[in-house]
Design a protein around this motif. Structure first.
Motif, PDB file in Angstrom:
ATOM      1  N   LYS A  95       0.833  -1.201   0.000  1.00 27.62           N
ATOM      2  CA  LYS A  95       0.000   0.000   0.000  1.00 27.62           C
ATOM      3  C   LYS A  95       0.867   1.250   0.000  1.00 27.62           C
ATOM      4  O   LYS A  95       2.032   1.224   0.395  1.00 27.62           O
ATOM      5  N   VAL A  96       0.247   2.354  -0.417  1.00 30.10           N
ATOM      6  CA  VAL A  96       0.922   3.653  -0.475  1.00 30.10           C
ATOM      7  C   VAL A  96      -0.020   4.709   0.071  1.00 30.10           C
ATOM      8  O   VAL A  96      -1.237   4.669  -0.173  1.00 30.10           O
ATOM      9  N   ALA A  97       0.548   5.664   0.808  1.00 31.29           N
ATOM     10  CA  ALA A  97      -0.208   6.826   1.271  1.00 31.29           C
ATOM     11  C   ALA A  97       0.522   8.093   0.827  1.00 31.29           C
ATOM     12  O   ALA A  97       1.748   8.181   0.959  1.00 31.29           O
ATOM     13  N   VAL A  98      -0.223   9.040   0.305  1.00 26.32           N
ATOM     14  CA  VAL A  98       0.329  10.333  -0.109  1.00 26.32           C
ATOM     15  C   VAL A  98      -0.364  11.405   0.721  1.00 26.32           C
ATOM     16  O   VAL A  98      -1.599  11.492   0.736  1.00 26.32           O
ATOM     17  N   VAL A  99       0.425  12.224   1.416  1.00 23.63           N
ATOM     18  CA  VAL A  99      -0.137  13.219   2.338  1.00 23.63           C
ATOM     19  C   VAL A  99       0.377  14.598   1.957  1.00 23.63           C
ATOM     20  O   VAL A  99       1.573  14.779   1.675  1.00 23.63           O
ATOM     21  N   GLY A 100      -0.523  15.567   1.959  1.00 24.57           N
ATOM     22  CA  GLY A 100      -0.148  16.933   1.623  1.00 24.57           C
ATOM     23  C   GLY A 100      -1.102  17.931   2.250  1.00 24.57           C
ATOM     24  O   GLY A 100      -2.046  17.548   2.975  1.00 24.57           O
ATOM     25  N   PRO A 101      -0.916  19.201   1.999  1.00 25.71           N
ATOM     26  CA  PRO A 101      -1.801  20.234   2.551  1.00 25.71           C
ATOM     27  C   PRO A 101      -3.238  20.011   2.112  1.00 25.71           C
ATOM     28  O   PRO A 101      -3.500  19.508   1.008  1.00 25.71           O
ATOM     29  N   SER A 102      -4.166  20.389   2.947  1.00 23.53           N
ATOM     30  CA  SER A 102      -5.572  20.156   2.646  1.00 23.53           C
ATOM     31  C   SER A 102      -6.075  21.070   1.538  1.00 23.53           C
ATOM     32  O   SER A 102      -5.696  22.243   1.449  1.00 23.53           O
ATOM     33  N   SER A 103      -6.936  20.512   0.714  1.00 22.03           N
ATOM     34  CA  SER A 103      -7.592  21.285  -0.333  1.00 22.03           C
ATOM     35  C   SER A 103      -8.988  21.723   0.097  1.00 22.03           C
ATOM     36  O   SER A 103      -9.729  22.311  -0.686  1.00 22.03           O
ATOM     37  N   ARG A 104      -9.345  21.418   1.378  1.00 18.96           N
ATOM     38  CA  ARG A 104     -10.669  21.763   1.897  1.00 18.96           C
ATOM     39  C   ARG A 104     -10.539  22.515   3.213  1.00 18.96           C
ATOM     40  O   ARG A 104      -9.645  22.231   4.016  1.00 18.96           O
ATOM     41  N   PRO A 105     -11.445  23.480   3.475  1.00 17.40           N
ATOM     42  CA  PRO A 105     -11.349  24.247   4.716  1.00 17.40           C
ATOM     43  C   PRO A 105     -11.726  23.450   5.957  1.00 17.40           C
ATOM     44  O   PRO A 105     -11.386  23.856   7.078  1.00 17.40           O
TER      45      PRO A 105
END
Length: 372
Positions: free
Chosen positions: A53-63
């Protein structure tokens, strides 16, 4: 990172190409897929679906969220990367990762991280204890299927219904007659909460529901489970035809074999008593019988058991409205909370809650062939 009873490579979104079409080749090569031998020996995978499995995490695109999280299921034996659906176990590691990496500031004794899962468009709220500004690892919470104890992570999946199809009941019915090539008509419940799952009675396939995963991993059984999964994917509207289900959508829906409570052997050799469970399940994820249970599958099961007329509702031990569903799986008992309400004569899933543990296993650079 290990999250629950699964493991994944975690990437910062900023470290991957902006063009997402380039992600598949990177993930396949990094994990060592496809591997006809099923070992992923030339990569970081573990040869089974829960370790590929892979997880990609970044800044949110939702408030209403703190981070975005994209999940990828990498097939072990085929060049296929699936982004339809989420993994609940890996979701449990996203909050700690976000705090450890400084994506979410955290102070005091507890952190709360709002996670936007881009696969499903759903919000997951992770809460866990802190120590010196970082997730606390030590604790007395034992997660069956994982050695030792650790600090608990509370995961709340809000409004989990329709995660992949847009409907809690994709066919509009609590119980269906599913036409499965080679098997005929099978009674099944097709439910989409956290992830889509097809529920069938173990006895309909000549099984007890107490089998160990190895006993279900024969080519005969795997072929039957795959036929059920493909037929359910078509009935749920996840694919346009059976060929698409077999070749392009390899991880959904999950297949759950159910049985009423009865004494069952656990992986450690002990016997799980019927009195300590509400429902027996053996789950198949990405073509392989699971050694525990996919967390999203267990959450879907907890919601489905609240739906009158469904197969899980019929087989589960009757419970009060506020009681957890105690799910018996090959590694032990998993309690899952499902909060539901009736609205205009239909059941609405408000929230599912589970507890997991997670830990960072290593950090550094994963190498992959440039030609890949």
């Amino acid at each position: 990172m290990r999250g629950g009873t699964s493991r994944a490579l975690f990437f910062h979104q900023r470290d991957l190409p902006a063009d997402r079409a380039a992600w598949d080749a990177i993930f396949l090569a990094a994990l060592g897929s496809p591997d006809p031998g099923g070992r992923q020996l030339d990569g970081m995978g573990g040869g089974i679906s829960s370790l590929s499995k892979v997880a990609v995490v970044g800044p949110s695109s939702r408030p209403d969220a703190d981070v975005d999280y994209t999940f990828a299921q990498v097939q072990v034996d085929a060049p296929v990367v699936g982004y339809r659906g989420n993994c609940g176990n890996i979701s449990s590691a996203v909050g700690p990762f976000a705090v450890e990496e400084g994506l979410v500031p955290a102070t005091g004794g507890e952190a709360t991280v709002r996670i936007h899962n881009t696969n499903t468009g759903k919000i997951i709220v992770a809460s866990f204890p802190l120590e010196d500004g970082l997730p606390r690892l030590e604790g007395d919470f034992a997660l069956q299927g994982v050695a030792g104890t650790a600090a608990p992570i509370r995961l709340a999946f809000t409004a989990p219904g329709g995660a992949a199809t847009g409907k809690l009941l994709p066919t509009g019915q609590a119980l269906d007659r599913l036409e499965v090539p080679g098997l005929g008509a099978l009674e099944a419940s097709l439910v989409d909460a956290a992830n889509p799952v097809v529920f069938v009675a173990a006895e309909a396939l000549g099984l007890e529901g107490t089998e160990r995963p190895a006993a279900l991993s024969t080519p005969h059984h795997i072929a039957r489970f795959e036929a059920i999964r493909a037929a359910a994917a078509l009935a749920m509207g996840l694919v346009h035809d059976l060929e698409e289900a077999r070749t392009r959508l390899r991880n959904l829906p999950q297949v759950a074999l159910l049985a009423a409570p009865r004494d069952a052997p656990a992986a450690d050799g002990t016997i799980l008593p019927a009195g300590g469970m509400d429902l027996l399940v053996r789950m198949v994820s990405a073509g392989q019988p699971h050694k525990a249970t996919p967390l999203t599958g267990a959450m879907c099961l907890a919601v489905a058991a609240r739906i009158p007329g469904s197969l899980p509702h019929r087989l589960a031990r009757p419970r009060g409205a506020a009681e957890d569903l105690r799910v018996a799986h090959p590694s032990g008992i998993l309690p899952v909370t499902a909060r539901t309400r009736m609205e205009d004569g239909a059941l609405v899933a408000e929230e599912t809650v589970v507890y997991r543990t997670a830990r960072r296993l290593m950090e550094g650079t994963v190498l992959y062939p440039a030609s890949g």
